[in-house]
Scaffold this motif. Structure first.
Motif, mmCIF file in Angstrom:
data_model
loop_
_atom_site.group_PDB
_atom_site.id
_atom_site.type_symbol
_atom_site.label_atom_id
_atom_site.label_comp_id
_atom_site.label_asym_id
_atom_site.label_seq_id
_atom_site.Cartn_x
_atom_site.Cartn_y
_atom_site.Cartn_z
ATOM 1 N N THR A 27 0.839 -1.195 0.000
ATOM 2 C CA THR A 27 0.000 0.000 0.000
ATOM 3 C C THR A 27 0.876 1.248 0.000
ATOM 4 O O THR A 27 1.892 1.305 0.692
ATOM 5 C CB THR A 27 -0.927 0.024 1.233
ATOM 6 O OG1 THR A 27 -0.139 0.039 2.422
ATOM 7 C CG2 THR A 27 -1.856 -1.173 1.250
ATOM 8 N N ASP A 29 0.556 5.790 -0.444
ATOM 9 C CA ASP A 29 -0.312 6.952 -0.553
ATOM 10 C C ASP A 29 -0.072 7.600 -1.921
ATOM 11 O O ASP A 29 0.697 7.100 -2.741
ATOM 12 C CB ASP A 29 -0.105 7.932 0.609
ATOM 13 C CG ASP A 29 1.258 8.631 0.602
ATOM 14 O OD1 ASP A 29 1.998 8.548 -0.398
ATOM 15 O OD2 ASP A 29 1.575 9.280 1.614
ATOM 16 N N HIS A 33 4.479 7.178 -0.617
ATOM 17 C CA HIS A 33 4.971 6.924 0.730
ATOM 18 C C HIS A 33 4.285 5.705 1.336
ATOM 19 O O HIS A 33 3.259 5.265 0.866
ATOM 20 C CB HIS A 33 4.726 8.135 1.639
ATOM 21 C CG HIS A 33 5.378 9.376 1.128
ATOM 22 N ND1 HIS A 33 4.669 10.519 0.883
ATOM 23 C CD2 HIS A 33 6.658 9.651 0.804
ATOM 24 C CE1 HIS A 33 5.492 11.454 0.430
ATOM 25 N NE2 HIS A 33 6.706 10.956 0.365
ATOM 26 N N ASP A 34 4.795 5.202 2.374
ATOM 27 C CA ASP A 34 4.305 4.103 3.201
ATOM 28 C C ASP A 34 4.837 2.759 2.721
ATOM 29 O O ASP A 34 5.577 2.136 3.434
ATOM 30 C CB ASP A 34 2.791 4.088 3.372
ATOM 31 C CG ASP A 34 2.291 5.314 4.120
ATOM 32 O OD1 ASP A 34 3.064 5.874 4.911
ATOM 33 O OD2 ASP A 34 1.144 5.704 3.902
ATOM 34 N N ILE A 56 -10.152 8.200 1.824
ATOM 35 C CA ILE A 56 -9.060 7.265 1.553
ATOM 36 C C ILE A 56 -8.397 7.681 0.249
ATOM 37 O O ILE A 56 -9.067 8.071 -0.706
ATOM 38 C CB ILE A 56 -9.569 5.815 1.390
ATOM 39 C CG1 ILE A 56 -10.240 5.306 2.667
ATOM 40 C CG2 ILE A 56 -8.442 4.876 0.968
ATOM 41 C CD1 ILE A 56 -10.955 3.983 2.494
ATOM 42 N N SER A 57 -7.092 7.566 0.212
ATOM 43 C CA SER A 57 -6.331 7.720 -1.024
ATOM 44 C C SER A 57 -5.205 6.697 -0.933
ATOM 45 O O SER A 57 -4.275 6.865 -0.156
ATOM 46 C CB SER A 57 -5.770 9.134 -1.152
ATOM 47 O OG SER A 57 -5.015 9.232 -2.349
ATOM 48 N N ILE A 58 -5.318 5.636 -1.716
ATOM 49 C CA ILE A 58 -4.374 4.535 -1.570
ATOM 50 C C ILE A 58 -4.125 3.856 -2.916
ATOM 51 O O ILE A 58 -4.996 3.825 -3.776
ATOM 52 C CB ILE A 58 -4.894 3.521 -0.526
ATOM 53 C CG1 ILE A 58 -3.807 2.545 -0.102
ATOM 54 C CG2 ILE A 58 -6.128 2.798 -1.024
ATOM 55 C CD1 ILE A 58 -4.195 1.683 1.084
ATOM 56 N N ASN A 76 -5.924 1.810 -7.713
ATOM 57 C CA ASN A 76 -5.984 3.079 -6.999
ATOM 58 C C ASN A 76 -7.394 3.261 -6.457
ATOM 59 O O ASN A 76 -8.369 3.052 -7.177
ATOM 60 C CB ASN A 76 -5.617 4.226 -7.938
ATOM 61 C CG ASN A 76 -5.818 5.592 -7.309
ATOM 62 O OD1 ASN A 76 -6.507 6.431 -7.862
ATOM 63 N ND2 ASN A 76 -5.235 5.829 -6.157
ATOM 64 N N GLU A 78 -9.839 6.026 -4.266
ATOM 65 C CA GLU A 78 -10.034 7.364 -3.705
ATOM 66 C C GLU A 78 -11.456 7.445 -3.174
ATOM 67 O O GLU A 78 -12.407 7.120 -3.887
ATOM 68 C CB GLU A 78 -9.847 8.454 -4.774
ATOM 69 C CG GLU A 78 -8.501 8.496 -5.430
ATOM 70 C CD GLU A 78 -7.431 9.169 -4.586
ATOM 71 O OE1 GLU A 78 -7.779 9.829 -3.571
ATOM 72 O OE2 GLU A 78 -6.251 9.041 -4.944
ATOM 73 N N GLY A 119 -6.089 12.298 -2.970
ATOM 74 C CA GLY A 119 -4.978 12.377 -2.035
ATOM 75 C C GLY A 119 -3.832 13.260 -2.470
ATOM 76 O O GLY A 119 -3.124 13.820 -1.636
ATOM 77 N N ASP A 120 -3.641 13.409 -3.794
ATOM 78 C CA ASP A 120 -2.540 14.258 -4.240
ATOM 79 C C ASP A 120 -2.940 15.731 -4.257
ATOM 80 O O ASP A 120 -2.113 16.607 -4.497
ATOM 81 C CB ASP A 120 -2.005 13.818 -5.601
ATOM 82 C CG ASP A 120 -2.984 14.036 -6.745
ATOM 83 O OD1 ASP A 120 -4.084 14.584 -6.543
ATOM 84 O OD2 ASP A 120 -2.646 13.624 -7.870
#
Length: 160
Positions: A27, A29, A33-34, A56-58, A76, A78, A119-120
């Motif tokens: 997973t 972001d 990251h992560d 959520i944004s993953i 993806n 969102e 998320g971006d």
């Protein structure tokens, strides 16, 4: 993509039950990251967030390197203010790329932007690539996490 070809993949045969086990997925972001491996515990938390329409944004990627993953395959997801969008993307940076996503049939002929803030913080998600059914979205994400395949219990929009 210019001159996109859109095809609806119809609902298929529902599995008797959700498959067990997990595919190896990581997973990330929106900024890469992560990079954590998805576990049953993390999947359970993610599905709970989806079912409650929490923001959520993953990215779910089969590769632990986000740069390689983005070029090969990823899912993806969102969720923002009860708007849901998710896409399964293949070869994002190649000429033969395509994606399969949820869709709103009322907006298939529209390029109207959704009010979602991904998320971006800058991408635009069109209303035609959204839905409002968190339970179905959770099933799609769980099925992908367990099989790396599209959930057959939902119609998908394939964009080439």
């Amino acid at each position: 993509m210019l001159n996109q070809k859109e095809t609806i993949i119809p609902i298929g045969e529902l599995p008797e039950k959700m498959p067990s086990g997990l595919q190896t997925l990581y997973t990330f972001d929106a900024f890469g990251h992560d990079g954590k491996q998805l576990t049953e515990a993390n999947l359970k938390k993610l599905l709970k967030k989806i079912r409650h329409s929490q923001d959520i944004s993953i990215f779910l990627c089969p590769n632990s390197d986000i740069e390689t993953a983005i070029e090969e395959e990823y899912m993806n997801l969102e969720i923002n203010d009860d708007w849901i969008s998710f896409c399964y993307v293949i070869h994002d940076t190649y000429p033969d790329s395509y994606f399969c996503c949820c869709f709103d049939p009322d907006y298939l002929d529209s390029d109207e932007e959704s009010p979602m803030i991904p998320g971006d913080g800058q991408s635009i998600i069109l209303k035609k690539y959204t839905m409002h059914d968190p339970e179905l979205a959770a099933n799609c994400i769980e099925y992908y996490a367990r099989t790396r395949q599209l959930y057959p219990g939902m119609a998908w929009l394939k964009v080439e």
